[in-house]
Write an enzyme that holds these catalytic residues in place. Structure first.
Site: not given
Ligand SMILES: Cc1cc2nc3c(=O)[nH]c(=O)nc-3n(C[C@H](O)[C@H](O)[C@H](O)COP(=O)(O)OP(=O)(O)OC[C@H]3O[C@@H](n4cnc5c(N)ncnc54)[C@H](O)[C@@H]3O)c2cc1C
Length: 380
Positions: A126-127, A130-132, A158, A268, A363, A365
Site C-alpha cells: 500500500t502507498e 495507491a491502496g485498493s 504492519t 442480565r 488485505e 477491503t
Molecule cells: C491496520 C492496517 C494494517 C495494514 N497492513 C498493511 C500491510 O501490512 N501492508 C500493506 O501493504 N498494506 C496494509 N494495509 C493497507 C490496506 O491494505 C489498505 O488500507 C486497503 O487495501 C485499502 O486501501 P486504502 O486505505 O488506500 O483505501 P482506498 O483504496 O482509497 O479505498 C477507499 C474506499 O473506497 C473503496 N473503493 C476503492 N476502490 C473501489 C472500487 N473499485 N469499487 C468500490 N469501492 C472501492 C474501498 O473499499 C474503501 O472503502 C493496512 C491497513 C490497515 C488499516
C-alpha cells in the site's frame, strides 16, 4: 469423500493455540490495547512455540505447515486478541513471497534468520495514493548495474517499526501497468530506507502500523524475488494464501464476542427474565452462531484448496469478505446486547468491535473482495 473432521495433529495444534491464547494473550490483551505498545514478550513466546513462522518450510527451521493449520491457530489467537494475532500472523504472511518464489540462496539468507533469530518481516504494498488500486503504485525501482535504486513511500505497513526485512513492491516498468511491478527484499539497514511515525489506531492497537520511505535506496539485484514483472502476480498469490487466515481470525474475534454476549444475556435480567429469553436478543445470538459457523467453513474450504495446490482466489475472497462482515456485525450486536455496559471500556466487547472494523479494510477491503467475486462471474 467429504469430511468436516480435523486430524489428531490438527486437533492438537488447535488445542496448543487455544492454551497459548488463554495463558499468554488473554491476560495482557486489554493492557496492550490501552498502551499500543509492541507485545514483545508474547512475540517471543509465540516464536518459541512455533507460531511466528508456521508456513516456512521445515528445512529453513519453520513449521512447514499449510494454510489450514494457520487458520486453526489464527482463530484461537484472534479470539484472545486480534491485534496480537495480526502481529504474529504478519511475519508468516510476509515470508510467503520468499517461500513462493525465492531461490534456495534467498530462502537461506532471509527465512533461516526469521526462524532461528526471530527476525520479523513486513509486506509493503500500500502507498499513500495507491491502496485498493495496487497496480497504480508509484514506487519505482530503476536498474543501475548490479543494483536497483528504489524511491517511494509505503503506507499502513504492519510491523514496520519492528521488522528486519521488508518485501517491497515497486514498478520496474511503469508503462506495463500491473505487469511492470516487481518484488524486492529490502533490509532495514539499507541506506535511504526509513520507517515513519506509528499510526494511532482505532483498534488492533497491539499491532504496529507505520509508513516506510525509500529515498535513493540501493538494493542489490539479487534481492529481487522472481523475475521483473512478477510482482503483481506474487501479491495476488500471497493474498490467496493469507485471506483464509484473515477470515479465520475474524471468526475467532466473532466467536469471542458471541461467547461474551451469550454469557451476559443469560445473566442480565430485564422485565423479570434473562434477556436471552427476549426473542429479539435470542435471535441475534442464533444468527451469530450460524454466521460464524458458515464463515469458518468458508475459511477452511479456501485454506484446504490452497493446501491441495488448487486455485482459490474466488474462495479466499468469499471467505474474507463474509467472515470480516460477520465479525463486524457480531461484535456490534454484542455491544448492543450489553446495552450501556457494552459501550464502556470496563467490558470487553467494545474492544472487539473496534478490532473487527479493520478486518473489512486490510488485505483488500470488503468492496474489493466483492469486485473480485463479480469479476469471477464474468470469467465463468
Ligand atoms: C491496520 C492496517 C494494517 C495494514 N497492513 C498493511 C500491510 O501490512 N501492508 C500493506 O501493504 N498494506 C496494509 N494495509 C493497507 C490496506 O491494505 C489498505 O488500507 C486497503 O487495501 C485499502 O486501501 P486504502 O486505505 O488506500 O483505501 P482506498 O483504496 O482509497 O479505498 C477507499 C474506499 O473506497 C473503496 N473503493 C476503492 N476502490 C473501489 C472500487 N473499485 N469499487 C468500490 N469501492 C472501492 C474501498 O473499499 C474503501 O472503502 C493496512 C491497513 C490497515 C488499516
Amino acid at each position: 469423500m467429504l469430511s468436516f473432521g480435523l486430524s489428531p495433529e490438527q486437533e492438537s495444534l488447535r488445542s496448543l493455540a487455544r492454551e497459548f491464547a488463554k495463558a499468554e494473550i488473554l491476560p495482557v490483551s486489554a493492557e496492550y490495547d490501552r498502551s499500543g505498545e509492541v507485545p514483545w514478550p508474547v512475540i517471543k513466546k509465540a516464536w518459541e512455540t512455533g507460531f511466528l513462522n508456521m508456513g516456512v518450510p521445515e528445512e529453513y527451521g519453520g513449521g512447514g505447515q499449510g494454510v489450514l493449520a494457520s487458520c486453526l491457530v489464527s482463530e484461537e489467537l484472534a479470539a484472545a486478541c486480534a491485534g496480537i494475532s495480526a502481529t504474529l500472523a504478519l511475519t508468516d504472511l510476509a515470508c510467503t513471497p520468499i517461500v513462493l518464489t525465492g531461490t534456495a540462496e534467498q530462502k537461506e539468507r532471509w527465512l533461516r534468520p526469521v526462524c532461528h533469530e526471530m527476525k520479523m518481516v513486513s509486506l509493503c504494498v500500500t502507498e499513500p495514493e495507491a491502496g485498493s488500486d495496487v497496480a497504480s503504485l508509484a514506487t519505482t525501482a530503476v536498474r543501475d548495474g548490479g543494483s536497483y535504486i528504489i524511491n517511494g513511500n509505503k503506507q499502513f505497513i504492519t510491523n514496520a517499526s519492528i521488522a528486519d526485512y521488508f518485501i517491497v513492491f515497486a514498478a520496474t516498468d511503469r508503462k506495463k501497468g500491473h505487469r511492470g511491478i516487481s518484488a524486492f527484499v529490502v533490509e532495514r539497514s539499507t541506506p535511504g530506507f526509513s520507517v515513519g511515525k506509528k499510526e494511532d489506531k482505532m483498534g488492533q492497537r497491539a499491532s504496529d502500523t507505520a509508513g516506510v520511505s525509500l529515498a535513493e535506496a540501493v538494493v542489490p539485484a539479487e534481492n529481487r524475488l522472481g523475475e521483473e514483472g512478477d510482482g503483481f502476480r506474487l501479491i495476488m498469490q500471497t493474498f490467496d494464501r493469507s485471506r483464509p487466515g484473515v477470515a479465520a481470525a475474524a471468526v475467532g474475534l466473532g466467536r469471542a464476542a458471541m461467547e461474551h454476549a451469550v454469557r451476559y444475556a443469560k445473566t442480565r435480567v430485564q422485565f423479570g427474565v434473562p434477556i436471552i429469553l427476549h426473542q429479539a436478543i435470542g435471535f441475534m445470538l442464533a444468527d451469530m452462531q450460524k454466521d460464524l459457523d458458515a464463515a469458518r467453513l468458508l475459511a477452511w474450504r479456501a485454506a484446504w484448496l490452497a493446501d491441495e495446490g488448487q486455485r482459490n482466489s474466488r474462495e479466499s475472497a468469499m471467505a474474507k469478505v463474509f467472515a470480516a462482515d460477520v465479525a463486524m456485525r457480531v461484535a456490534t450486536e454484542a455491544v448492543q446486547i450489553f446495552g450501556g455496559y457494552g459501550y464502556s471500556r470496563e467490558y470487553p466487547v467494545e474492544k472487539l468491535m473496534r478490532d473487527a472494523k479493520v478486518m473489512q479494510i486490510y488485505e483488500g477491503t470488503s468492496q474489493i473482495q466483492r469486485l473480485l467475486l463479480t469479476k469471477s462471474l464474468f470469467e465463468q
